[in-house]
Scaffold this motif. Structure first.
Motif, PDB file in Angstrom:
ATOM      1  N   ILE A  75       0.864  -1.186   0.000  1.00  0.00           N
ATOM      2  CA  ILE A  75       0.000   0.000   0.000  1.00  0.00           C
ATOM      3  C   ILE A  75       0.897   1.231   0.000  1.00  0.00           C
ATOM      4  N   ILE A  76       0.690   2.111  -0.974  1.00  0.00           N
ATOM      5  CA  ILE A  76       1.561   3.282  -1.135  1.00  0.00           C
ATOM      6  C   ILE A  76       0.757   4.558  -0.943  1.00  0.00           C
ATOM      7  N   VAL A  77       1.267   5.444  -0.079  1.00  0.00           N
ATOM      8  CA  VAL A  77       0.690   6.778   0.112  1.00  0.00           C
ATOM      9  C   VAL A  77       1.656   7.784  -0.522  1.00  0.00           C
ATOM     10  N   PRO A  78       1.348   8.307  -1.703  1.00  0.00           N
ATOM     11  CA  PRO A  78       2.279   9.204  -2.404  1.00  0.00           C
ATOM     12  C   PRO A  78       2.104  10.662  -1.969  1.00  0.00           C
ATOM     13  N   GLY A  79       2.792  11.051  -0.903  1.00  0.00           N
ATOM     14  CA  GLY A  79       2.691  12.411  -0.392  1.00  0.00           C
ATOM     15  C   GLY A  79       1.421  12.625   0.405  1.00  0.00           C
ATOM     16  N   TRP A  80       1.186  13.875   0.793  1.00  0.00           N
ATOM     17  CA  TRP A  80      -0.036  14.255   1.502  1.00  0.00           C
ATOM     18  C   TRP A  80      -0.237  15.744   1.315  1.00  0.00           C
ATOM     19  N   SER A  81      -1.461  16.163   1.009  1.00  0.00           N
ATOM     20  CA  SER A  81      -1.706  17.545   0.592  1.00  0.00           C
ATOM     21  C   SER A  81      -1.789  18.528   1.743  1.00  0.00           C
ATOM     22  N   ASP A  82      -2.395  18.138   2.863  1.00  0.00           N
ATOM     23  CA  ASP A  82      -2.582  19.048   3.995  1.00  0.00           C
ATOM     24  C   ASP A  82      -1.994  18.409   5.245  1.00  0.00           C
ATOM     25  N   LEU A  83      -0.839  18.891   5.670  1.00  0.00           N
ATOM     26  CA  LEU A  83      -0.144  18.284   6.800  1.00  0.00           C
ATOM     27  C   LEU A  83      -0.897  18.483   8.106  1.00  0.00           C
ATOM     28  N   ASP A  84      -1.785  19.460   8.168  1.00  0.00           N
ATOM     29  CA  ASP A  84      -2.564  19.715   9.378  1.00  0.00           C
ATOM     30  C   ASP A  84      -3.762  18.781   9.505  1.00  0.00           C
ATOM     31  N   THR A  85      -4.106  18.077   8.431  1.00  0.00           N
ATOM     32  CA  THR A  85      -5.316  17.253   8.414  1.00  0.00           C
ATOM     33  C   THR A  85      -4.962  15.765   8.411  1.00  0.00           C
ATOM     34  N   PRO A  86      -5.344  15.021   9.439  1.00  0.00           N
ATOM     35  CA  PRO A  86      -5.110  13.574   9.450  1.00  0.00           C
ATOM     36  C   PRO A  86      -5.959  12.885   8.389  1.00  0.00           C
ATOM     37  N   PRO A  87      -5.550  11.709   7.943  1.00  0.00           N
ATOM     38  CA  PRO A  87      -6.400  10.952   7.014  1.00  0.00           C
ATOM     39  C   PRO A  87      -7.689  10.525   7.705  1.00  0.00           C
ATOM     40  N   GLN A  88      -8.698  10.196   6.936  1.00  0.00           N
ATOM     41  CA  GLN A  88      -9.979   9.783   7.492  1.00  0.00           C
ATOM     42  C   GLN A  88      -9.801   8.571   8.409  1.00  0.00           C
ATOM     43  N   PRO A  89     -10.589   8.470   9.472  1.00  0.00           N
ATOM     44  CA  PRO A  89     -10.476   7.328  10.392  1.00  0.00           C
ATOM     45  C   PRO A  89     -10.555   5.978   9.680  1.00  0.00           C
ATOM     46  N   ALA A  90     -11.391   5.896   8.655  1.00  0.00           N
ATOM     47  CA  ALA A  90     -11.508   4.629   7.917  1.00  0.00           C
ATOM     48  C   ALA A  90     -10.201   4.265   7.231  1.00  0.00           C
ATOM     49  N   VAL A  91      -9.509   5.272   6.690  1.00  0.00           N
ATOM     50  CA  VAL A  91      -8.223   5.034   6.039  1.00  0.00           C
ATOM     51  C   VAL A  91      -7.196   4.589   7.076  1.00  0.00           C
ATOM     52  N   GLN A  92      -7.150   5.268   8.215  1.00  0.00           N
ATOM     53  CA  GLN A  92      -6.203   4.906   9.268  1.00  0.00           C
ATOM     54  C   GLN A  92      -6.414   3.473   9.736  1.00  0.00           C
ATOM     55  N   GLU A  93      -7.677   3.082   9.921  1.00  0.00           N
ATOM     56  CA  GLU A  93      -7.974   1.737  10.393  1.00  0.00           C
ATOM     57  C   GLU A  93      -7.568   0.685   9.361  1.00  0.00           C
ATOM     58  N   GLU A  94      -7.823   0.958   8.093  1.00  0.00           N
ATOM     59  CA  GLU A  94      -7.423   0.011   7.043  1.00  0.00           C
ATOM     60  C   GLU A  94      -5.903  -0.148   7.000  1.00  0.00           C
ATOM     61  N   LEU A  95      -5.177   0.948   7.183  1.00  0.00           N
ATOM     62  CA  LEU A  95      -3.719   0.885   7.182  1.00  0.00           C
ATOM     63  C   LEU A  95      -3.207   0.069   8.371  1.00  0.00           C
ATOM     64  N   ARG A  96      -3.804   0.281   9.527  1.00  0.00           N
ATOM     65  CA  ARG A  96      -3.365  -0.470  10.709  1.00  0.00           C
ATOM     66  C   ARG A  96      -3.638  -1.970  10.534  1.00  0.00           C
ATOM     67  N   GLN A  97      -4.800  -2.312  10.019  1.00  0.00           N
ATOM     68  CA  GLN A  97      -5.110  -3.727   9.822  1.00  0.00           C
ATOM     69  C   GLN A  97      -4.208  -4.346   8.757  1.00  0.00           C
ATOM     70  N   ALA A  98      -3.907  -3.578   7.712  1.00  0.00           N
ATOM     71  CA  ALA A  98      -3.016  -4.090   6.668  1.00  0.00           C
ATOM     72  C   ALA A  98      -1.638  -4.383   7.231  1.00  0.00           C
ATOM     73  N   TYR A  99      -1.167  -3.500   8.109  1.00  0.00           N
ATOM     74  CA  TYR A  99       0.149  -3.719   8.735  1.00  0.00           C
ATOM     75  C   TYR A  99       0.115  -4.966   9.617  1.00  0.00           C
TER      76      TYR A  99
END
Length: 394
Positions: A75-99
């Motif tokens: 799973i690749i995250v190519p950069g991030w547009s707004d450093l002040d804004t965390p990714p959506q909770p659903a995205v964070q949870e999917e990343l944690r489960q994938a790890y």
């Protein structure tokens, strides 16, 4: 090569930077000698819509929704547009489960922020663009940030480079091939389809469930604990994304394939040095104390001379202790660290703009010997003066 090939999920997000997005897309979709190496799909939270980028009318069209993260090997995250804004909770949870199930998670450039916001980098080493160093350290103090490297790899499985779901697909493929030999082509087609469905259908949940049960049982062995974790890869600025992606290809398919791919893309298969050689060091050269300013200006004009803390304190008409305190307040570092960096800064300018020999540059910048200069340069910039000159010389 792995059969079936590793599956990659490339995350598309609102206001993505097209350039950093195109780097992994190009590397992992380019064929080598007519063979496809990876199965890449663009993923977003809304697979039915389009994702706007920073270039206005240029938009990204995703192939899959977030559910694809559950079966992707990488799973690749190519950069991030707004450093002040965390990714959506659903995205964070999917990343944690994938790890947890053993996938490889890659944060290119500011993509490291997404992994950090998800808590995956706590207690681990990471790198991001050097311009974000101060901000990143403030936001994520638990992460061991190292902006000297082009890319950093973390994970107990890092030496194995195996992907659990890819291995399951390999088993299904091998079973289908064996069945084909035993029963003929007609039976093989039916068996292959059934076997693939049976293998992949529960894979979206089973690996995570297994990891959870291992935790509750305190892990029966070190090996089982390792297999419940993935690999975390972070990279520096834009161009370092190519270095990072080629590194991943090299670890999975070997040096020969990676080198051939680099030739196709007209890229160096490996770059010497790290991100540190690109960082602009801006240490102050003045303070509110006139006597100290006079000493700083004198040193800057005569870097070739020898200096000691006691001698400079005497020049400023201060005690050693008072000089050290005022110097640290004015520059933010110790006298020796400041002097060394200023000498290195001067040497970089001479390497870029003159044809002076390395020996002459070391002498003009106040290093006691050429060897001492080379060692100091290597320690700070992770490359040699000669290689630095090749890269930046005008």
């Amino acid at each position: 090569m792995l059969t079936p090939m590793p599956q990659i999920a490339l995350l598309a997000y609102d206001q993505a930077e097209p350039l950093i997005f195109s780097i992994p897309y190009t590397v992992f979709t380019t064929e080598v000698n007519g063979e496809k190496l990876f199965d890449l799909h663009v993923v977003s939270t809304d697979p039915q819509g389009v994702v706007p980028t920073k270039l206005g009318k240029l938009q990204l069209e995703p192939h899959k929704g977030l559910e694809y993260l559950r079966t992707a090997d990488i799973i690749i995250v190519p950069g991030w547009s707004d450093l002040d804004t965390p990714p959506q909770p659903a995205v964070q949870e999917e990343l944690r489960q994938a790890y947890q199930r053993g996938a490889m998670l890659v944060g290119l450039c500011y993509g490291a922020y997404v992994l950090a916001y998800s808590g995956l980098l706590d207690g681990k080493r990471a790198v991001t663009h050097w311009m974000g160093e101060h901000d990143f350290k403030q936001r994520f103090p638990k992460v061991q940030l190292n902006t000297n490297e082009l890319y950093v790899v973390e994970g107990t499985k890092a030496s194995r480079w195996k992907f659990p779901l890819a291995e399951e697909r390999n088993k299904a493929s091998a079973l289908a091939q064996n069945t084909a030999l035993a029963e003929g082509a007609d039976g093989a087609e039916r068996r292959a389809a059934a076997s693939t469905e049976a293998t992949l259908a529960p894979a979206t949940v089973a690996p995570v469930t297994a990891a959870t049960s291992n935790e509750s049982a305190d892990a029966e062995s070190a090996d089982s604990s390792e297999m419940s974790e993935g690999i975390l890869v972070t990279s520096a600025g834009l161009a370092a994304g190519f270095d990072c992606c080629l590194f991943i290809v090299r670890k999975i398919y070997g040096v020969k394939v990676a080198n051939n791919l680099a030739r196709v893309l007209v890229l160096p298969p490996y770059r010497d040095g790290g991100q540190a050689q690109f960082i602009i060091h801006s240490l102050p050269v003045s303070s509110s104390i006139a006597r100290l300013n006079k000493v700083l200006n004198h040193i800057m004009e005569h870097l070739e001379d020898d200096y000691s803390l006691d001698g400079c304190a005497k020049m400023a008409y201060m005690s050693r202790r008072s000089f050290s305190r005022h110097f640290a307040e004015a520059t933010g570092c110790s006298f020796n660290a400041w002097l060394t960096q200023k000498r290195l800064d001067r040497s970089c300018a001479l390497l870029e703009d003159t044809d002076l020999s390395i020996d002459e540059i070391a002498l003009r910048c106040g290093f006691k010997s050429t060897n001492a200069y080379r060692m100091c340069f290597k320690q700070v910039y992770a490359t040699s003066p000669s290689n630095y000159r090749k890269t930046f010389s005008s």
